[in-house]
Write a protein that holds these residues in place. Structure first.
Motif, PDB file in Angstrom:
ATOM      1  N   ARG A  70       0.816  -1.221   0.000  1.00 32.59           N
ATOM      2  CA  ARG A  70       0.000   0.000   0.000  1.00 32.59           C
ATOM      3  C   ARG A  70       0.847   1.267   0.000  1.00 32.59           C
ATOM      4  O   ARG A  70       0.303   2.366  -0.095  1.00 32.59           O
ATOM      5  N   LEU A  71       2.167   1.113   0.193  1.00 34.70           N
ATOM      6  CA  LEU A  71       3.017   2.306   0.334  1.00 34.70           C
ATOM      7  C   LEU A  71       2.837   3.358  -0.759  1.00 34.70           C
ATOM      8  O   LEU A  71       2.734   4.551  -0.450  1.00 34.70           O
ATOM      9  N   PRO A  72       2.805   2.969  -2.048  1.00 34.65           N
ATOM     10  CA  PRO A  72       2.624   4.007  -3.082  1.00 34.65           C
ATOM     11  C   PRO A  72       1.324   4.793  -2.892  1.00 34.65           C
ATOM     12  O   PRO A  72       1.295   6.006  -3.090  1.00 34.65           O
ATOM     13  N   LEU A  73       0.268   4.088  -2.462  1.00 32.84           N
ATOM     14  CA  LEU A  73      -1.009   4.775  -2.242  1.00 32.84           C
ATOM     15  C   LEU A  73      -0.928   5.697  -1.024  1.00 32.84           C
ATOM     16  O   LEU A  73      -1.430   6.831  -1.050  1.00 32.84           O
ATOM     17  N   GLU A 168      -2.155   5.227  10.448  1.00 34.33           N
ATOM     18  CA  GLU A 168      -3.621   5.213  10.515  1.00 34.33           C
ATOM     19  C   GLU A 168      -4.203   3.857  10.111  1.00 34.33           C
ATOM     20  O   GLU A 168      -3.562   3.097   9.384  1.00 34.33           O
ATOM     21  N   ASN A 169      -5.429   3.647  10.481  1.00 34.80           N
ATOM     22  CA  ASN A 169      -6.175   2.472  10.063  1.00 34.80           C
ATOM     23  C   ASN A 169      -6.373   2.511   8.536  1.00 34.80           C
ATOM     24  O   ASN A 169      -6.780   3.537   7.988  1.00 34.80           O
ATOM     25  N   TRP A 170      -6.074   1.394   7.869  1.00 28.23           N
ATOM     26  CA  TRP A 170      -6.078   1.384   6.399  1.00 28.23           C
ATOM     27  C   TRP A 170      -7.473   1.692   5.809  1.00 28.23           C
ATOM     28  O   TRP A 170      -7.597   2.348   4.785  1.00 28.23           O
ATOM     29  N   ARG A 210      -6.252  -2.459  -5.055  1.00 21.78           N
ATOM     30  CA  ARG A 210      -6.462  -2.682  -6.487  1.00 21.78           C
ATOM     31  C   ARG A 210      -7.581  -1.791  -7.017  1.00 21.78           C
ATOM     32  O   ARG A 210      -8.469  -1.376  -6.271  1.00 21.78           O
ATOM     33  N   LEU A 211      -7.515  -1.535  -8.319  1.00 20.38           N
ATOM     34  CA  LEU A 211      -8.532  -0.689  -8.947  1.00 20.38           C
ATOM     35  C   LEU A 211      -9.598  -1.572  -9.586  1.00 20.38           C
ATOM     36  O   LEU A 211      -9.293  -2.513 -10.326  1.00 20.38           O
ATOM     37  N   LYS A 212     -10.859  -1.231  -9.297  1.00 21.80           N
ATOM     38  CA  LYS A 212     -11.962  -1.980  -9.894  1.00 21.80           C
ATOM     39  C   LYS A 212     -12.325  -1.303 -11.214  1.00 21.80           C
ATOM     40  O   LYS A 212     -12.454  -0.073 -11.263  1.00 21.80           O
ATOM     41  N   VAL A 213     -12.455  -2.101 -12.257  1.00 25.04           N
ATOM     42  CA  VAL A 213     -12.822  -1.547 -13.562  1.00 25.04           C
ATOM     43  C   VAL A 213     -13.944  -2.392 -14.150  1.00 25.04           C
ATOM     44  O   VAL A 213     -13.876  -3.628 -14.136  1.00 25.04           O
ATOM     45  N   GLU A 214     -14.969  -1.734 -14.643  1.00 25.89           N
ATOM     46  CA  GLU A 214     -16.062  -2.478 -15.280  1.00 25.89           C
ATOM     47  C   GLU A 214     -15.770  -2.562 -16.771  1.00 25.89           C
ATOM     48  O   GLU A 214     -15.721  -1.556 -17.476  1.00 25.89           O
TER      49      GLU A 214
END
Ligand code: BTN
Length: 232
Positions: A70-73, A168-170, A210-214
């Motif tokens: 998660r570091l980059p985010l 912080e809490n993720w 992760r990114l959700k994509v439809e």
């Protein structure tokens, strides 16, 4: 926290990676870089007026790989939070870790790993108005407000935000990130290893980052670093 300052350096990330005596939160700040490194091995044009810095984060063996993914985010939302404290503008978080304003990129982040340290390198367009090859896709704080800023104030503000968000809490951090989600609702093209996988509508960023994509009515999840996205 040790601070190393340079007028000119090849790359602040490289400098920290080469130091044998690294300590947690060592930070290197430079006015310019002669060989700034971007993601996917790109050259990062580093002009005077930018906030150019890297800091080291010592790996804590109690944290999981998933948490470090998660570091980059976390770095991205810290830049957004830090900038907001300096100048409260309508910044957006473009997954995985670009910060946008007025549809233009204002910062770049490169997270690397060396021994038991993560090196978090950040370049923010602050007082500069020359963005090299990305001229029409980038902007700076000064470009938007016409004001000049202290790059060091911005740097310390970002590092403080990072310390806050990292502890912080993720779920809370992710909610923050999603509230600034630049891609949400946009049609994006998914490119994996240079090949287009088609296009779809971007949705939220989910728990694992992760990114959700439809795509064609079906929801798919994409990993950090797995794909490259192009706004259509
Ligand atoms: C990107 O491609 O968007 C990431 C760019 C990261 C640039 C920063 S500037 C400070 C640090 N030193 C480097 O050589 N790269 C990062």
């Amino acid at each position: 926290m040790r601070i190393f300052r340079f007028n000119e350096i090849d790359s602040t990330n490289k400098y920290l990676k080469e130091r044998e005596d690294l300590k947690d939160y060592d930070c290197v700040i430079a006015k310019t870089q002669t060989a700034g490194v971007g993601r996917r091995g790109n050259v990062w044009v580093s002009n005077e007026g930018m906030a150019i810095f890297s800091f080291a984060l010592q790996e804590d063996k109690n944290l999981s790989l998933e948490e470090y993914m998660r570091l980059p985010l976390v770095a991205g939302i810290s830049v957004l939070g830090g900038l907001k404290k300096i100048e409260n503008l309508d910044y957006k978080f473009k997954w995985t870790n670009d910060i946008y304003i007025q549809d233009k990129k204002i910062c770049g982040i490169l997270v690397e790993k060396i021994r038991d340290f993560f090196i978090i390198g950040i370049g923010v367009n602050v007082n500069n108005d020359d963005f090299g090859y990305a001229q029409d896709k980038a902007t700076s704080l000064k470009n938007i407000t016409g004001k000049f800023y202290s790059t060091e104030d911005i740097i310390f503000c970002i590092i403080n935000e990072f310390k806050k968000y990292f502890s912080e809490n993720w779920e809370y951090v992710l909610k923050e990130i999603n509230s600034y989600n630049y891609l949400k609702g946009k049609e994006i093209e998914i490119i994996k290893y240079g090949e287009s996988l088609g296009s779809g509508i971007a949705k939220d960023i989910v728990y694992e980052g992760r990114l959700k994509v439809e795509i064609d009515g079906e929801e798919k999840l994409f990993n950090i670093g797995e794909i490259h996205i192009k706004n259509r």
